[in-house]
Write a protein that holds these residues in place. Structure first.
Motif, mmCIF file in Angstrom:
data_model
loop_
_atom_site.group_PDB
_atom_site.id
_atom_site.type_symbol
_atom_site.label_atom_id
_atom_site.label_comp_id
_atom_site.label_asym_id
_atom_site.label_seq_id
_atom_site.Cartn_x
_atom_site.Cartn_y
_atom_site.Cartn_z
ATOM 1 N N GLU A 2 0.837 -1.203 0.000
ATOM 2 C CA GLU A 2 0.000 0.000 0.000
ATOM 3 C C GLU A 2 0.880 1.265 0.000
ATOM 4 O OE1 GLU A 2 -3.764 1.540 -0.294
ATOM 5 O OE2 GLU A 2 -3.254 -0.572 -0.155
ATOM 6 N N SER A 3 0.533 2.210 -0.828
ATOM 7 C CA SER A 3 1.274 3.468 -0.897
ATOM 8 C C SER A 3 0.832 4.401 0.228
ATOM 9 C CB SER A 3 1.035 4.143 -2.244
ATOM 10 O OG SER A 3 1.695 5.386 -2.268
ATOM 11 N N LYS A 4 1.793 5.026 0.862
ATOM 12 C CA LYS A 4 1.495 5.932 1.966
ATOM 13 C C LYS A 4 1.221 7.356 1.473
ATOM 14 C CE LYS A 4 3.106 6.961 6.583
ATOM 15 N NZ LYS A 4 4.123 6.687 7.587
ATOM 16 N N PHE A 5 1.941 7.802 0.442
ATOM 17 C CA PHE A 5 1.825 9.187 -0.009
ATOM 18 C C PHE A 5 1.359 9.328 -1.454
ATOM 19 C CE2 PHE A 5 5.073 9.179 3.351
ATOM 20 C CZ PHE A 5 4.441 10.012 4.252
ATOM 21 N N GLY A 6 0.910 8.235 -2.064
ATOM 22 C CA GLY A 6 0.403 8.270 -3.432
ATOM 23 C C GLY A 6 1.401 7.706 -4.424
ATOM 24 N N ARG A 7 0.888 6.945 -5.364
ATOM 25 C CA ARG A 7 1.715 6.327 -6.393
ATOM 26 C C ARG A 7 1.054 6.575 -7.742
ATOM 27 N NH1 ARG A 7 1.173 1.032 -5.275
ATOM 28 N NH2 ARG A 7 2.768 1.141 -3.678
ATOM 29 N N GLY A 8 1.875 6.807 -8.727
ATOM 30 C CA GLY A 8 1.389 7.045 -10.078
ATOM 31 C C GLY A 8 1.989 8.326 -10.619
ATOM 32 N N ILE A 11 -1.703 11.375 -9.388
ATOM 33 C CA ILE A 11 -2.003 11.422 -7.951
ATOM 34 C C ILE A 11 -0.916 12.175 -7.169
ATOM 35 C CG2 ILE A 11 -2.300 9.997 -5.876
ATOM 36 C CD1 ILE A 11 -3.755 7.981 -7.798
ATOM 37 N N PRO A 12 0.365 11.859 -7.341
ATOM 38 C CA PRO A 12 1.378 12.635 -6.629
ATOM 39 C C PRO A 12 1.419 14.108 -7.044
ATOM 40 C CG PRO A 12 2.300 10.544 -7.314
ATOM 41 C CD PRO A 12 0.963 10.682 -7.997
ATOM 42 N N LEU A 13 1.141 14.396 -8.316
ATOM 43 C CA LEU A 13 1.127 15.797 -8.758
ATOM 44 C C LEU A 13 0.005 16.580 -8.081
ATOM 45 C CD1 LEU A 13 1.906 15.488 -12.573
ATOM 46 C CD2 LEU A 13 3.444 16.204 -10.723
ATOM 47 N N VAL A 14 -1.149 15.953 -7.932
ATOM 48 C CA VAL A 14 -2.267 16.606 -7.239
ATOM 49 C C VAL A 14 -1.906 16.831 -5.775
ATOM 50 C CG1 VAL A 14 -4.664 16.331 -6.484
ATOM 51 C CG2 VAL A 14 -4.027 15.807 -8.846
ATOM 52 N N ALA A 15 -1.275 15.842 -5.151
ATOM 53 C CA ALA A 15 -0.858 15.996 -3.754
ATOM 54 C C ALA A 15 0.136 17.146 -3.614
ATOM 55 C CB ALA A 15 -0.259 14.693 -3.244
ATOM 56 N N LEU A 16 1.075 17.258 -4.551
ATOM 57 C CA LEU A 16 2.026 18.378 -4.522
ATOM 58 C C LEU A 16 1.312 19.718 -4.693
ATOM 59 C CD1 LEU A 16 5.093 17.150 -6.572
ATOM 60 C CD2 LEU A 16 5.061 17.842 -4.184
ATOM 61 N N PHE A 20 1.316 23.152 -2.296
ATOM 62 C CA PHE A 20 1.701 24.484 -2.744
ATOM 63 C C PHE A 20 0.530 25.453 -2.865
ATOM 64 C CE2 PHE A 20 5.355 21.925 -3.373
ATOM 65 C CZ PHE A 20 6.341 22.760 -2.857
ATOM 66 N N SER A 21 -0.621 25.033 -2.355
ATOM 67 C CA SER A 21 -1.732 25.970 -2.172
ATOM 68 C C SER A 21 -1.661 26.556 -0.754
ATOM 69 C CB SER A 21 -3.076 25.274 -2.397
ATOM 70 O OG SER A 21 -3.317 24.306 -1.388
ATOM 71 N N LEU A 22 -0.763 26.013 0.064
ATOM 72 C CA LEU A 22 -0.537 26.524 1.416
ATOM 73 C C LEU A 22 0.399 27.733 1.362
ATOM 74 C CD1 LEU A 22 0.168 23.107 3.183
ATOM 75 C CD2 LEU A 22 -1.927 24.478 3.351
ATOM 76 N N GLY A 30 6.810 17.962 4.088
ATOM 77 C CA GLY A 30 6.184 16.718 3.636
ATOM 78 C C GLY A 30 5.968 16.623 2.138
ATOM 79 N N ALA A 31 6.240 17.695 1.401
ATOM 80 C CA ALA A 31 5.985 17.675 -0.045
ATOM 81 C C ALA A 31 6.836 16.624 -0.767
ATOM 82 C CB ALA A 31 6.221 19.058 -0.646
ATOM 83 N N ALA A 32 8.075 16.488 -0.369
ATOM 84 C CA ALA A 32 8.972 15.544 -1.047
ATOM 85 C C ALA A 32 8.492 14.096 -0.921
ATOM 86 C CB ALA A 32 10.392 15.679 -0.499
ATOM 87 N N ASP A 33 7.718 13.794 0.108
ATOM 88 C CA ASP A 33 7.193 12.433 0.269
ATOM 89 C C ASP A 33 6.368 11.996 -0.937
ATOM 90 O OD1 ASP A 33 8.336 12.230 2.796
ATOM 91 O OD2 ASP A 33 6.510 12.921 3.805
ATOM 92 N N HIS A 34 5.704 12.928 -1.572
ATOM 93 C CA HIS A 34 4.836 12.604 -2.712
ATOM 94 C C HIS A 34 5.637 12.317 -3.983
ATOM 95 C CE1 HIS A 34 1.437 13.528 -0.235
ATOM 96 N NE2 HIS A 34 1.980 14.687 0.059
#
Length: 102
Positions: A2-8, A11-16, A20-22, A30-34
Motif C-alpha cells: 500500500e502506498s502511503k503518499f500516493g503512487r502514479g 495522484i502525486p502531482l495533485v498531492a504536490l 503548494f496551495s498553502l 512533507g511535499a517531497a514524500d509525494h
C-alpha cells in the motif's frame, strides 16, 4: 504494498499541488514524500514532461525549509503549471491554458 503518499503520475502531482496551495513557509513540509512514488509514464520518457518532472523533483527535494520559501514555492508552482500544459499538449489539446485564477 500500500502506498502511503500516493503512487502514479497524476495522484502525486495533485498531492504536490495541494501542498503548494498553502502559504510558502508551510508548503515544503512533507511535499517531497509525494515524489517517492511519482512515476513518469513511458510515453513521456525523454520529453519536456520528463524534463519538467526532473526540475520539480530537484526544486522540492533540495529545498531547505525556512530558506527562500517564497521564491522556491513560486518556482515549484511555475513548474507545475508548465508541466500541466505540456501534459495537455501531449493529449492533443492545441491551446491549453492554466487560466488567470490558478
Amino acid at each position: 504494498m500500500e502506498s502511503k503518499f500516493g503512487r502514479g503520475f497524476v495522484i502525486p502531482l495533485v498531492a504536490l499541488a495541494r501542498h503548494f496551495s498553502l502559504p510558502p513557509e508551510q508548503a515544503f513540509y512533507g511535499a517531497a514524500d509525494h515524489l517517492d512514488e511519482l512515476i513518469v509514464p513511458v510515453q513521456f520518457a525523454g520529453t519536456q514532461v520528463d524534463a519538467l518532472v526532473k526540475q520539480l523533483r530537484k526544486r522540492v527535494i533540495w529545498h531547505q525549509p525556512g530558506t527562500m520559501d517564497r521564491e522556491d514555492a513560486e518556482e515549484v508552482k511555475r513548474i507545475l503549471r508548465h508541466l500541466l500544459v505540456e501534459v495537455d499538449r501531449s493529449f492533443g489539446i492545441a491551446d491549453p491554458q492554466v487560466g488567470t485564477y490558478d
